[in-house]
Design a protein around this motif. Structure first.
Motif, PDB file in Angstrom:
ATOM      1  N   HIS A 325       0.830  -1.206   0.000  1.00  9.27           N
ATOM      2  CA  HIS A 325       0.000   0.000   0.000  1.00  9.27           C
ATOM      3  C   HIS A 325       0.864   1.256   0.000  1.00  9.27           C
ATOM      4  N   HIS A 329       1.572   4.104  -3.102  1.00  8.69           N
ATOM      5  CA  HIS A 329       1.317   5.535  -2.945  1.00  8.69           C
ATOM      6  C   HIS A 329       2.348   6.392  -3.689  1.00  8.69           C
ATOM      7  N   GLU A 348      -6.285   7.530  -1.216  1.00 10.57           N
ATOM      8  CA  GLU A 348      -6.445   6.379  -0.321  1.00 10.57           C
ATOM      9  C   GLU A 348      -7.367   5.318  -0.896  1.00 10.57           C
ATOM     10  N   THR A 351      -5.489   3.671  -3.759  1.00 14.08           N
ATOM     11  CA  THR A 351      -4.355   2.853  -3.319  1.00 14.08           C
ATOM     12  C   THR A 351      -4.824   1.630  -2.552  1.00 14.08           C
ATOM     13  N   VAL A 352      -5.918   1.723  -1.808  1.00 12.64           N
ATOM     14  CA  VAL A 352      -6.488   0.526  -1.172  1.00 12.64           C
ATOM     15  C   VAL A 352      -6.911  -0.472  -2.243  1.00 12.64           C
ATOM     16  N   ASP A 355      -3.765  -2.126  -3.432  1.00 14.35           N
ATOM     17  CA  ASP A 355      -3.175  -3.112  -2.516  1.00 14.35           C
ATOM     18  C   ASP A 355      -4.073  -4.338  -2.376  1.00 14.35           C
ATOM     19  N   TYR A 409     -11.465   5.218   2.850  1.00 16.64           N
ATOM     20  CA  TYR A 409     -10.523   4.194   2.406  1.00 16.64           C
ATOM     21  C   TYR A 409     -11.223   3.044   1.699  1.00 16.64           C
TER      22      TYR A 409
END
Length: 904
Positions: A325, A329, A348, A351-352, A355, A409
């Motif tokens: 994660h 970023h 966020e 990127t969540v 990941d 998120y």
């Protein structure tokens, strides 16, 4: 130690107005997205010189500024500066008198600045040792560390602390040679040397403009673990992990995870790392999981350190995911960042999603999808229905730290996933490439991201953006009408969304709904207009819509919302027989799991009603049959079977009730576990024995799945029996596994089973566990979690006693989360005791924590924010605690905002 100096040092021109001490709170006003204006001035370059001292760190800052041409009206220069002492201010090399600027209420204002480029110099002093809020520059185990997201940089120096001011940083760190042999900051090391007075220095330059929230500084006595990574273009990147000496041998897994993430991002998204060095630092005292500071990631040690004897399979998976994660970023957050904090999900949520996709490729895609969907359903849906509900892009906030939420998120990631479903993998990748091409080096908005996706798809996504502006969980009511003569199925889907703080009336959302059909034997039925012939993606865009399925030979069983294709609640009446078909045969793993959850939920809710009426609890044979089939399944992924064997969570059960009865939910769920353990004893014992893994521990998806299923069997076998008499042979199995385990996964699973089954034996093993691991802070956290989560009577008294134990400290967020949050947020049966003792305890803890660490105190409040969901007696008790907390003097903005939103 570094050279000290007094406040009235004659060599320093004293500015008479300054803020002193830590922490000092500034009462903030509510900030609104609609009032956003571009910064009046930009800072092209910042030169920092940080001379470290535990109580009096000196920070000299030189800002190369220029007016922003997008704001034609000339304005004063306003810099943020909080909880620091301002010692000197100069403009273009000339020191300013006290009448030429104003410093107060968290702002440094210079009324008159040149029309063209100019230079501002400031000198500030800060107290890292006194910084218990762990925001800005602070000390952790004797090492200096920073956390600047979201607004921590303003506590280090005076600067326009907003993400749309992107600056090239050059940082010189001066520290004591003996106590701080390591001096780190963002970018590349360009100079270092000895100063001859017991101190040395290091200068770091980051060539990529970044907002100040991505600034990082770490200094102390750390050891370095090194490796390399060769990019697809042939560049060699130096990889460094810095830890305390005692943790030197616990970094191999983190290093491998980093290398896997770097390769995966190149292959999946075409993103190559840009600096020459990538650094990770692990610290024990950290408010969050990790921070993506450009080139120098600071991590909670929980997400770096692992050995088989100290870390569980869950820890190993978590480390891999969080390492990925923060690395991801670098492009989705650093190279392209947020224009303002309302756009937090831009980095966020995206990127969540990235990941999650990485972890799905590393372990099991179906299992990962179920994990992520379960978080949304059990926790984010609850957030959506409470007073802190907000859209993925909030319209306003008082304290931005309160909006680092599951909505921003995880729901933000689901919004990205819906785009992926709508566009398909190839078009989504084109959209990502377009986003990177257009906005590299910029601070942008969620609208900019959606625009790139719309352009790649060639379709309008204006309605889709309602996911960013409307709060709450959409609820779908589905009706199925099958006409055997016409061989036609019609699905009528109606969407609604409950009112929330920002809006009572909700416009229809735009969402993908993946649907499949099964025949009476559980075989997938072919569908027209379905890419894979058996799953059709419907697009719901109206309040009520009809969808036709033709050439359907027989009455189908509907597999609705496959792969959890949208974050919604679904009302679709299905019999136990239909759920049984889905549970046994659905080719979609999420819906197969969900069918089992629905089946269990039907029976649990029915038995809760019986329990409330004083009737005995029973487990339906159909549920037992389904669980027995799972235990006998030798073909499915054991990790999937472990999840399918678990009963619905107490949180999820509570969400189905108009008035939550936490004690009844806990009691019935516990009785279900005991009755299942008794009814399926032979199958559970067989599974427990056959799933034993020979040889030494290794972390792999397959082995982790086997351990999860095996330990799930043990948990059912050791569920406290209804008559209170536990079979000593079963207890012996738990004790034996604990005593002989060669890994933490099996040891902690067995210990948890024993602790929740037999108080005397559990207490004995807990003492043994602490004696063995008291030197390891992360393992001590597990020891605290086990005791706070214990479901046997008297846990609150034991938790209170542990707050004074030498292994616990309020200054470490991990310890607070492990003990206090575990009890209050997960031990529902005891926290929600009818006498309000659990609520009193949480109120005391929040009042104690708020002056020390407002962020952590605010997060502890979550269980009380749901007070309206409970019966009148509990409502009164919970509300009283919120009012008590709200009446405290000098309440932080973090806690005040949560209390006020909860009460109004």
């Amino acid at each position: 130690m570094g050279k000290r100096y007094g406040l009235f040092d004659p060599n320093i021109r004293l500015i008479l107005f300054f803020l002193k001490g830590y922490p000092v709170t500034t009462q903030k006003k509510e900030t609104f997205l609609k009032e956003y204006t571009p910064p009046a001035y930009l800072v092209d370059r910042l030169d920092l010189r940080v001379e470290l001292d535990p109580q009096a760190t000196r920070v000299r800052a030189t800002l190369r500024c220029r007016p922003n041409t997008n704001t034609p009206v000339k304005q004063p220069l306003v810099l943020n500066g909080e909880q620091l002492e301002l010692v000197r201010v100069a403009l273009d090399g000339v020191e300013l008198s006290a009448t030429e600027f104003h410093f107060g209420d968290g702002l440094l204002t210079i009324a008159q600045v040149p029309d063209g480029p100019f230079m501002v110099e400031t000198e500030t002093r800060i107290n890292p040792a006194g910084n218990t809020a762990l925001e800005g520059l602070y000390l952790s185990s004797g090492n200096y560390c920073t956390q600047c997201e979201a607004e921590g940089f303003r506590t280090i120096t005076c600067f326009p602390d907003r993400p749309d001011v992107m600056t090239v940083f050059t940082t010189t760190i001066v520290g004591d040679t003996a106590s701080c042999p390591v001096l780190l900051s963002n970018g590349n090391l360009i100079d270092s040397g000895d100063l001859g007075d017991g101190r040395h220095y290091a200068t770091w330059h980051d060539p990529f403009p970044k907002p100040c929230y991505l600034f990082a500084l770490v200094a102390g006595d750390l050891v370095r673990i090194s490796d390399t990574f060769t990019t697809r273009s042939g560049r060699q990147i130096d990889l460094h992990i810095y830890v305390e000496e005692r943790n030197r041998n616990k970094c191999d897994h983190a290093m491998r995870a980093l290398q896997k993430a770097m390769r995966w991002d190149e292959l999946r998204f075409g993103r190559e790392y840009d600096l020459d060095t990538y650094m990770i630092v692990a610290v024990d005292d950290f408010n969050m999981g990790a921070m993506e500071n450009k080139g120098l990631n600071v991590f909670n040690s929980k997400y770096v350190l692992a050995l088989p004897e100290t870390a569980t399979d869950t820890d190993y998976e978590g480390i891999e995911g969080v390492i990925a994660h923060e690395y991801f970023h670098n492009w989705t957050g650093n190279r392209i960042t947020c224009r303002d904090w309302f756009q937090l999900s831009l980095k966020e949520g995206l990127t969540v999603f990235r990941d999650q996709e990485f972890t799905a490729d590393m372990i099991s895609r179906p299992v990962k999808r179920i994990q992520d969907a379960n978080i949304i359903r059990s926790f984010q849906f609850r957030e959506d229905s409470g007073p802190m509900a907000h859209p993925v892009r909030p319209p306003s906030f008082v304290e931005i730290n309160n909006f680092y939420t599951l909505t921003v998120y995880n729901k933000g990631a689901e919004v990205i996933r819906m785009l992926h479903t709508l566009l398909g993998p190839e078009t989504f990748r084109r959209g990502m490439d377009l986003y990177f091409e257009r906005h590299d080096g910029q601070a942008v908005t969620c609208d900019d991201f959606v625009a790139a996706m719309a352009d790649a798809w060639g379709k309008d996504l204006t309605q889709f953006k309602r996911w960013y502006s409307q709060a709450g969980t959409p609820e779908l009511t589905v009706r199925a009408d099958y006409d055997p003569a016409a061989r036609q199925l019609i699905l009528t889907v109606e969407q609604t969304c409950p009112p929330t703080r920002e809006s009572a009336e909700k416009l229809p959302f735009f969402m993908p709904l993946a649907v499949g059909l099964l025949d009476a034997q559980g075989r997938a039925m072919p569908l027209e207009n379905a890419p894979d012939a058996t799953t059709r993606v419907l697009i719901l865009s109206e309040a009520k819509q009809r969808f036709e399925f033709t050439n359907i030979a027989s009455t189908p069983t509907i597999s609705f919302l496959r792969n959890f294709s949208a974050p919604v609640k679904v009302r679709l009446d299905q019999s136990d027989e239909e759920l049984g078909v889905l549970m046994a045969h659905d080719p979609d793993p999420f819906n197969r799991w969900d069918a089992g959850q629905k089946l269990g939920l039907h029976h649990l809710l029915a038995q809760i009603e019986r329990h409330q009426q004083g009737q005995p609890v029973q487990v339906d044979d159909r549920l037992l049959h389904g669980l027995r089939n799972l235990l006998l399944d030798r073909d499915s992924d054991p990790a999937f079977l472990a999840m399918a064997m678990a009963l619905p969570s107490e949180n999820w059960i509570g969400q189905q009730m108009e008035v939550v009865d936490p004690v009844a939910i806990f009691a019935v769920r516990q009785q279900f576990r005991a009755l299942i353990g008794q009814a399926l004893r032979s199958e559970l014992l067989q599974g427990y024995e056959t799933l034993r893994i020979p040889g030494p521990y290794r972390y792999s998806a397959l082995d982790a799945g086997k351990r999860a299923l095996r330990n799930g069997c043990l948990a059912y076998l050791l569920a406290p029996p209804l008559d209170g008499v536990l079979d000593p042979c079963l207890l012996h199995k738990g004790v034996h596994q604990y005593r002989h385990a060669d890994n933490m996964t099996d040891a902690i699973a067995a210990l948890s089973c024993v602790v929740n089954a037999d108080l005397a034996t559990g207490t004995e093993l807990l003492a043994d566990f602490h004696a063995q691991w008291q030197h390891d802070p992360l393992v001590v956290d597990k020891w605290l979690i086990l005791q706070a989560g214990c479901t046997l009577p008297g846990t609150l008294d034991r938790v209170k006693a542990l707050t004074t134990h030498p292994s616990f400290t309020y200054k470490n967020p991990n310890k607070v989360r492990s003990l206090i949050a575990t009890f209050c947020a997960t031990n529902h049966g005891q926290f929600h005791a009818a006498d309000g003792s659990g609520y009193d305890f949480l109120g005391d803890q929040v009042c104690l924590l708020d002056p020390l660490n407002p962020q952590i105190a605010a997060r502890m409040l979550t269980p009380l924010t749901q007070w309206r969901r409970y019966d009148a007696g509990r409502q009164q008790l919970m509300r009283a605690q919120l009012e008590r907390i709200g009446s405290q003097r000098s309440l932080s903005d973090d806690v005040k905002e949560v209390v006020e939103r909860s009460l109004h």
